[in-house]
Motif scaffolding. Structure first.
Motif, mmCIF file in Angstrom:
data_model
loop_
_atom_site.group_PDB
_atom_site.id
_atom_site.type_symbol
_atom_site.label_atom_id
_atom_site.label_comp_id
_atom_site.label_asym_id
_atom_site.label_seq_id
_atom_site.Cartn_x
_atom_site.Cartn_y
_atom_site.Cartn_z
ATOM 1 N N UNK A 101 0.797 -1.326 0.011
ATOM 2 C CA UNK A 101 0.054 -0.089 -0.080
ATOM 3 C C UNK A 101 0.791 1.258 0.015
ATOM 4 N N UNK A 102 0.318 2.312 -0.479
ATOM 5 C CA UNK A 102 0.855 3.650 -0.282
ATOM 6 C C UNK A 102 -0.259 4.424 0.816
ATOM 7 N N UNK A 103 0.544 5.062 1.710
ATOM 8 C CA UNK A 103 -0.080 5.635 2.739
ATOM 9 C C UNK A 103 0.450 7.201 2.959
ATOM 10 N N UNK A 104 -0.459 8.386 2.880
ATOM 11 C CA UNK A 104 0.039 9.661 3.042
ATOM 12 C C UNK A 104 -0.426 10.163 4.400
ATOM 13 N N UNK A 112 8.582 11.282 8.145
ATOM 14 C CA UNK A 112 7.969 11.175 7.007
ATOM 15 C C UNK A 112 6.596 11.462 6.921
ATOM 16 N N UNK A 113 5.823 11.806 5.767
ATOM 17 C CA UNK A 113 4.736 11.934 5.467
ATOM 18 C C UNK A 113 4.153 10.946 4.259
ATOM 19 N N UNK A 114 5.050 10.227 3.841
ATOM 20 C CA UNK A 114 4.611 9.463 2.427
ATOM 21 C C UNK A 114 5.362 8.058 2.882
ATOM 22 N N UNK A 115 4.664 6.856 2.550
ATOM 23 C CA UNK A 115 4.899 5.878 2.964
ATOM 24 C C UNK A 115 4.496 4.775 2.072
ATOM 25 N N UNK A 116 5.580 3.848 1.693
ATOM 26 C CA UNK A 116 5.038 2.764 0.730
ATOM 27 C C UNK A 116 5.659 1.323 1.074
ATOM 28 N N UNK A 117 4.915 0.365 1.347
ATOM 29 C CA UNK A 117 5.523 -0.975 1.733
ATOM 30 C C UNK A 117 4.196 -1.921 1.957
ATOM 31 N N UNK A 118 4.288 -2.542 3.121
ATOM 32 C CA UNK A 118 3.438 -3.671 3.289
ATOM 33 C C UNK A 118 2.467 -3.292 4.438
ATOM 34 N N UNK A 119 1.145 -3.481 4.679
ATOM 35 C CA UNK A 119 0.318 -3.374 5.731
ATOM 36 C C UNK A 119 0.733 -4.570 6.622
#
Length: 174
Positions: A101-104, A112-119
């Motif tokens: 997923x991508x989470x802002x 950080x304010x932006x994440x990309x990885x695994x739930x």
């Protein structure tokens, strides 16, 4: 523009009365072009078919015409959240654990304010997330601005269509 919380309070009981879960209510556009987007799903399949969208649209059209909560002219759009769906409810982050997923966030979390990885799931009101760069992070759900699944082979496998009958059949003109 209309208040999303008020629209959601009006729309959600109508969607639930038809047996569906409300995923998202979004009002967007400018000038003379506004769209009220309703995303819903069947609780058991996490999908909708076209007849479901039509039933929700008819019911909401009647309610929205009666209450008239939006001053501007708008187009009503009812849809399934799709495979690379938005994650809008805390339990979405639990149900889709293991997927990318991508989470802002609206504020800085772990620098950080932006994440990309695994739930990784949920603990209390925090989303457990493994970011590809920052490692394991607990993201407070209240700080999530936007989140969506990333289209991967694993997600496609987990989101198989309700029915594939006729998918490989086609007609040709002779």
């Amino acid at each position: 523009m209309a208040d999303i919380a008020e629209l959601t309070a009006l729309i959600e009981p109508e969607v639930k009365a038809l047996g569906f879960d409300l995923v998202r209510v979004k009002l967007f556009g400018s000038g003379d072009e506004h769209t009220l987007q309703i995303m819903a799903e069947r609780p058991d399949t996490k999908q909708l078919v076209i007849e479901d969208c039509a039933a929700i649209s008819r019911r909401l059209s009647d309610v929205l015409d009666e209450v008239d909560p939006i001053e501007e002219a708008y187009r009503l759009e009812v849809s399934s959240p799709g495979i690379d769906r938005p994650l809008t409810r805390l339990h979405d982050f639990m149900e889709w654990a293991g997927h990318e997923a991508k989470v802002s966030t609206t504020e800085i979390v772990a620098g950080r304010k932006s994440f990309r990885g695994s739930l990784r799931g949920v603990e209390g009101d925090d989303i457990q997330f493994h970011d590809n760069k920052a490692g394991d992070v607990a993201i407070p759900f209240a700080l999530v601005g936007d989140a969506k699944l990333i289209l991967t082979d694993a997600l496609i496998s987990a989101s198989m269509p309700l029915s594939s009958d006729g998918a490989d059949e086609f007609e040709t003109e002779e």
